[in-house]
Design an enzyme around this catalytic site. Structure first.
Site, PDB file in Angstrom:
ATOM      1  N   LYS A  22      21.038  70.790 -54.809  1.00  0.00           N
ATOM      2  CA  LYS A  22      21.784  71.595 -53.836  1.00  0.00           C
ATOM      3  C   LYS A  22      23.185  71.021 -53.598  1.00  0.00           C
ATOM      4  O   LYS A  22      24.175  71.754 -53.639  1.00  0.00           O
ATOM      5  CB  LYS A  22      21.019  71.629 -52.500  1.00  0.00           C
ATOM      6  CG  LYS A  22      21.842  72.124 -51.327  1.00  0.00           C
ATOM      7  CD  LYS A  22      21.057  72.167 -50.038  1.00  0.00           C
ATOM      8  CE  LYS A  22      21.019  70.892 -49.252  1.00  0.00           C
ATOM      9  NZ  LYS A  22      22.210  70.600 -48.434  1.00  0.00           N
ATOM     10  N   ASN A  23      23.244  69.703 -53.355  1.00  0.00           N
ATOM     11  CA  ASN A  23      24.527  69.122 -52.950  1.00  0.00           C
ATOM     12  C   ASN A  23      25.505  68.922 -54.103  1.00  0.00           C
ATOM     13  O   ASN A  23      26.629  68.463 -53.900  1.00  0.00           O
ATOM     14  CB  ASN A  23      24.294  67.825 -52.168  1.00  0.00           C
ATOM     15  CG  ASN A  23      23.675  68.114 -50.807  1.00  0.00           C
ATOM     16  OD1 ASN A  23      23.661  69.266 -50.364  1.00  0.00           O
ATOM     17  ND2 ASN A  23      23.160  67.090 -50.154  1.00  0.00           N
ATOM     18  N   ARG A  93      27.536  73.763 -42.965  1.00  0.00           N
ATOM     19  CA  ARG A  93      28.749  72.944 -42.819  1.00  0.00           C
ATOM     20  C   ARG A  93      29.471  72.731 -44.140  1.00  0.00           C
ATOM     21  O   ARG A  93      30.686  72.544 -44.164  1.00  0.00           O
ATOM     22  CB  ARG A  93      28.388  71.575 -42.265  1.00  0.00           C
ATOM     23  CG  ARG A  93      27.617  71.583 -41.010  1.00  0.00           C
ATOM     24  CD  ARG A  93      27.311  70.170 -40.625  1.00  0.00           C
ATOM     25  NE  ARG A  93      28.526  69.377 -40.613  1.00  0.00           N
ATOM     26  CZ  ARG A  93      29.379  69.326 -39.612  1.00  0.00           C
ATOM     27  NH1 ARG A  93      29.143  69.998 -38.529  1.00  0.00           N
ATOM     28  NH2 ARG A  93      30.465  68.594 -39.685  1.00  0.00           N
ATOM     29  N   CYS A 117      26.045  69.280 -35.055  1.00  0.00           N
ATOM     30  CA  CYS A 117      24.977  69.558 -36.006  1.00  0.00           C
ATOM     31  C   CYS A 117      23.722  68.856 -35.501  1.00  0.00           C
ATOM     32  O   CYS A 117      23.812  67.912 -34.718  1.00  0.00           O
ATOM     33  CB  CYS A 117      25.450  69.011 -37.352  1.00  0.00           C
ATOM     34  SG  CYS A 117      24.218  68.873 -38.608  1.00  0.00           S
ATOM     35  N   ARG A 122      29.235  64.770 -36.945  1.00  0.00           N
ATOM     36  CA  ARG A 122      29.771  65.167 -38.244  1.00  0.00           C
ATOM     37  C   ARG A 122      31.182  65.770 -38.178  1.00  0.00           C
ATOM     38  O   ARG A 122      31.382  66.940 -38.543  1.00  0.00           O
ATOM     39  CB  ARG A 122      28.795  66.110 -38.952  1.00  0.00           C
ATOM     40  CG  ARG A 122      27.407  65.494 -39.085  1.00  0.00           C
ATOM     41  CD  ARG A 122      26.462  66.353 -39.842  1.00  0.00           C
ATOM     42  NE  ARG A 122      26.721  66.356 -41.266  1.00  0.00           N
ATOM     43  CZ  ARG A 122      26.070  67.101 -42.136  1.00  0.00           C
ATOM     44  NH1 ARG A 122      25.129  67.916 -41.715  1.00  0.00           N
ATOM     45  NH2 ARG A 122      26.345  67.053 -43.414  1.00  0.00           N
ATOM     46  N   ASP A 305      19.149  61.126 -46.544  1.00  0.00           N
ATOM     47  CA  ASP A 305      18.412  62.374 -46.771  1.00  0.00           C
ATOM     48  C   ASP A 305      16.935  62.141 -47.127  1.00  0.00           C
ATOM     49  O   ASP A 305      16.185  63.099 -47.285  1.00  0.00           O
ATOM     50  CB  ASP A 305      19.082  63.197 -47.890  1.00  0.00           C
ATOM     51  CG  ASP A 305      20.394  63.799 -47.437  1.00  0.00           C
ATOM     52  OD1 ASP A 305      20.657  63.815 -46.223  1.00  0.00           O
ATOM     53  OD2 ASP A 305      21.172  64.249 -48.309  1.00  0.00           O
ATOM     54  N   ARG A 397      16.625  76.100 -46.889  1.00  0.00           N
ATOM     55  CA  ARG A 397      18.042  75.791 -47.189  1.00  0.00           C
ATOM     56  C   ARG A 397      18.135  74.846 -48.372  1.00  0.00           C
ATOM     57  O   ARG A 397      19.128  74.861 -49.096  1.00  0.00           O
ATOM     58  CB  ARG A 397      18.689  75.115 -45.986  1.00  0.00           C
ATOM     59  CG  ARG A 397      18.890  76.025 -44.818  1.00  0.00           C
ATOM     60  CD  ARG A 397      19.729  75.354 -43.781  1.00  0.00           C
ATOM     61  NE  ARG A 397      20.983  74.900 -44.374  1.00  0.00           N
ATOM     62  CZ  ARG A 397      21.884  74.172 -43.751  1.00  0.00           C
ATOM     63  NH1 ARG A 397      21.678  73.805 -42.518  1.00  0.00           N
ATOM     64  NH2 ARG A 397      22.994  73.809 -44.361  1.00  0.00           N
TER      65      ARG A 397
HETATM   66  N1  EPU Z   1      32.343  61.333 -41.212  1.00  0.00           N
HETATM   67  C1  EPU Z   1      33.412  61.204 -40.346  1.00  0.00           C
HETATM   68  N2  EPU Z   1      34.531  61.971 -40.589  1.00  0.00           N
HETATM   69  C2  EPU Z   1      34.629  62.806 -41.658  1.00  0.00           C
HETATM   70  C3  EPU Z   1      33.538  62.910 -42.551  1.00  0.00           C
HETATM   71  C4  EPU Z   1      32.409  62.159 -42.292  1.00  0.00           C
HETATM   72  O1  EPU Z   1      33.346  60.478 -39.369  1.00  0.00           O
HETATM   73  O2  EPU Z   1      35.666  63.451 -41.808  1.00  0.00           O
HETATM   74  C5  EPU Z   1      31.125  60.539 -40.984  1.00  0.00           C
HETATM   75  C6  EPU Z   1      29.895  61.417 -40.696  1.00  0.00           C
HETATM   76  O3  EPU Z   1      29.836  61.818 -39.361  1.00  0.00           O
HETATM   77  C7  EPU Z   1      28.759  60.508 -41.122  1.00  0.00           C
HETATM   78  C8  EPU Z   1      29.370  59.730 -42.290  1.00  0.00           C
HETATM   79  O4  EPU Z   1      30.784  59.873 -42.170  1.00  0.00           O
HETATM   80  O5  EPU Z   1      28.458  59.626 -40.089  1.00  0.00           O
HETATM   81  C9  EPU Z   1      28.965  60.192 -43.674  1.00  0.00           C
HETATM   82  O6  EPU Z   1      29.032  61.609 -43.732  1.00  0.00           O
HETATM   83  P1  EPU Z   1      29.420  62.423 -45.040  1.00  0.00           P
HETATM   84  O7  EPU Z   1      30.748  63.031 -44.825  1.00  0.00           O
HETATM   85  O8  EPU Z   1      29.223  61.553 -46.239  1.00  0.00           O
HETATM   86  O9  EPU Z   1      28.329  63.557 -45.033  1.00  0.00           O
HETATM   87  P2  EPU Z   1      28.567  65.039 -45.545  1.00  0.00           P
HETATM   88  O10 EPU Z   1      29.489  65.002 -46.677  1.00  0.00           O
HETATM   89  O11 EPU Z   1      28.865  65.925 -44.389  1.00  0.00           O
HETATM   90  C10 EPU Z   1      26.683  65.046 -47.361  1.00  0.00           C
HETATM   91  C11 EPU Z   1      25.458  65.861 -47.652  1.00  0.00           C
HETATM   92  C12 EPU Z   1      24.392  65.548 -46.608  1.00  0.00           C
HETATM   93  C13 EPU Z   1      24.083  64.049 -46.657  1.00  0.00           C
HETATM   94  C14 EPU Z   1      25.364  63.240 -46.453  1.00  0.00           C
HETATM   95  C15 EPU Z   1      25.181  61.738 -46.589  1.00  0.00           C
HETATM   96  C16 EPU Z   1      26.321  67.850 -48.708  1.00  0.00           C
HETATM   97  C17 EPU Z   1      26.561  69.308 -48.632  1.00  0.00           C
HETATM   98  N3  EPU Z   1      25.796  67.271 -47.623  1.00  0.00           N
HETATM   99  O12 EPU Z   1      27.113  65.423 -46.047  1.00  0.00           O
HETATM  100  O13 EPU Z   1      23.244  66.280 -46.985  1.00  0.00           O
HETATM  101  O14 EPU Z   1      23.160  63.706 -45.653  1.00  0.00           O
HETATM  102  O15 EPU Z   1      26.361  63.650 -47.404  1.00  0.00           O
HETATM  103  O16 EPU Z   1      24.659  61.434 -47.833  1.00  0.00           O
HETATM  104  O17 EPU Z   1      26.580  67.218 -49.729  1.00  0.00           O
HETATM  105  C18 EPU Z   1      21.213  67.427 -46.651  1.00  0.00           C
HETATM  106  O18 EPU Z   1      21.255  67.777 -47.833  1.00  0.00           O
HETATM  107  O19 EPU Z   1      20.194  67.590 -45.927  1.00  0.00           O
HETATM  108  C19 EPU Z   1      22.381  66.796 -46.041  1.00  0.00           C
HETATM  109  C20 EPU Z   1      22.553  66.725 -44.720  1.00  0.00           C
END
Ligand code: EPU
Length: 417
Positions: A22-23, A93, A117, A122, A305, A397
């Site tokens: 998915k990701n 998101r 969320c 996030r 995850d 999802r």
């Molecule tokens: N963060 C910030 N600012 C930002 C971006 C992130 O503070 O601008 C923080 C977040 O709040 C979090 C940390 O950085 O504490 C890491 O978050 P990240 O941005 O890496 O997460 P994401 O990109 O929003 C993706 C996956 C998630 C997975 C996370 C961590 C996708 C679509 N989503 O989210 O997947 O948990 O990386 O590996 O790729 C899931 O599939 O169930 C899922 C939630």
């Protein structure tokens, strides 16, 4: 409203194939906005989030055609619209990943700011800071991010936290920017390398993906491409735990065992027999699981995850386990439901102390987010008696036809309306 009903305590056995990630599928479909030519993408999982991103791409003017068997053709020749509406972004998101490609392709993007969320705040401040470094003018108005740039210019970006979708968003913007971009403290998840592979096939110049420094030299245009999405390492991990929690014997096929290394090491430490092959993983559960401590961290660390799913397993392990969540601040929503099944879990701050109990008992359960629902499903497979899981749209999802796959392995599971 659909529900999933599970009668637990069936040992799973047989073989099960993993679907596309998915990701990786979501950003890769988004990347098709970067070219006027057609992209053909294989191994796209049949998920609610994939339907959401398809709807979003259609809003921008792309033609998205599901050719069946996981193949999608996306034609971005008439992409002209630049607004991602609240109604879609609030349901997923990952929609904010269209910011980079829309800016690069159209010079502007208006994307609803995702709200809070179920698993944490996030924010997307690091995405926005990165785009600003590439020369985008950004303002926030009426709940929307409005970004504009005539042509983005390369720059040097240091991520305070390695963010997965942030790294992808900036990577997709930088491939069409003028000059060189350096991403430091970038996320290293395999899905990022898969996106980089696809972009390179389209003509992008990217090096270093999979490590924490990624360098990109912008080009003036990208071309159409054919690409196959990598297997889903979180679905893989969820099946590994399904086998372990039922004391079953399962062969997982169509996977990349290296992507599940930290989980495999941790489960071996807990006494499970796991044999990875080239594209398969064989699990022999003997019903004897020892408690282990787990701390989540960015890849190649233990994935956040998989935190909820391993907690379900450790609920019935021998001894005490401490699970520490370091990536998201509110990712223990499954705990209160697991307690209702008889689990002994205590939370203090970002850590949960799990004392193994002899067994769990089935109960009516409420899914709160995608991975939390997977953990409830796993706990229900191990529990005595019947569990009824509601709000299963969360699980749809991210897991393709989960009840079909698990019932082929002998689980007593069905979906009802
Ligand atoms: N963060 C910030 N600012 C930002 C971006 C992130 O503070 O601008 C923080 C977040 O709040 C979090 C940390 O950085 O504490 C890491 O978050 P990240 O941005 O890496 O997460 P994401 O990109 O929003 C993706 C996956 C998630 C997975 C996370 C961590 C996708 C679509 N989503 O989210 O997947 O948990 O990386 O590996 O790729 C899931 O599939 O169930 C899922 C939630």
């Amino acid at each position: 409203m659909e529900k999933i009903i599970i009668k637990g305590r069936e040992r799973l056995h047989g073989s099960i194939a993993v679907s596309g990630a998915k990701n990786a599928a979501l950003p890769i479909m988004t990347a098709s906005l970067l070219t006027r030519e057609k992209t053909l993408i294989h191994n796209i999982p049949d998920l609610r989030d994939v339907r959401t991103i398809s709807d979003l791409l259609r809003i921008f003017g792309a033609r998205v055609e599901d050719r069946g068997n996981g193949t999608f053709e996306i034609d971005g020749s008439s992409v002209h619209h630049h607004e991602a509406p609240y109604e879609l972004v609030k349901t997923m998101r990952a929609s904010c990943m269209v910011l980079g490609p829309l800016l690069a392709r159209l010079g502007r993007a208006k994307v609803s700011l995702p709200g809070g969320c179920a698993i944490g705040e996030r924010p997307i401040n690091l995405h926005l800071k990165g785009l600003e470094t590439l020369g985008a003018k950004i303002k926030l108005e009426h709940g929307y991010v409005i970004a504009e740039a005539d042509r983005l210019k390369g720059g040097r970006i240091y991520f305070d936290i390695p963010t997965v979708t942030g790294t992808m968003n900036i990577m997709m913007a930088a491939v069409l920017a003028e000059g060189d971009t350096l991403l430091e403290n970038a996320a290293k998840e395999p899905e990022i390398a898969d996106l980089a592979d696809m972009l390179r096939k389209m003509g992008a110049k990217i090096e270093g993906d999979g490590a924490d420094t990624i360098s990109i030299t912008g080009v003036t245009s990208l071309h159409g491409v054919e690409h196959t999405i990598i297997p889903d390492r979180i679905e893989t991990g969820t099946f590994i735990i399904a086998a372990a929690i039922t004391g079953g014997e399962v062969k997982i096929t169509n996977c990349i065992p290296d992507h599940s290394e930290s989980l495999i090491m941790k489960l071996r430490e807990s006494g499970l027999e796991i044999k990875p092959g080239k594209t398969t993983i064989l699990i022999k559960g003997n019903g004897k699981i020892e408690g282990v401590d787990v701390e989540t961290s960015p890849y190649p660390g233990f994935p956040t995850d998989m935190q909820a799913q391993i907690m379900s397993l450790l609920c019935i392990a021998k001894g005490t386990s401490i699970i520490t969540e370091t990536v998201f601040e509110n990712r223990f929503m499954h705990v209160s439901e697991l307690r209702r099944m008889g689990a002994d879990i205590r939370i203090r701050g970002q850590s949960a102390t799990v004392r193994g109990v002899g067994g769990l008992s089935g109960a009516p359960l409420m899914a709160t987010d995608l991975r939390a629902s997977a953990s409830l499903l796993l706990a229900a497979l191990a529990a005595e008696g019947e569990s009824v899981i509601s709000r299963v749209y969360h699980i749809d999802r991210g897991y393709e036809r989960i009840e079909e796959k698990l019932s082929k392995l002998g689980a007593n599971i069905r979906r009802v309306r």
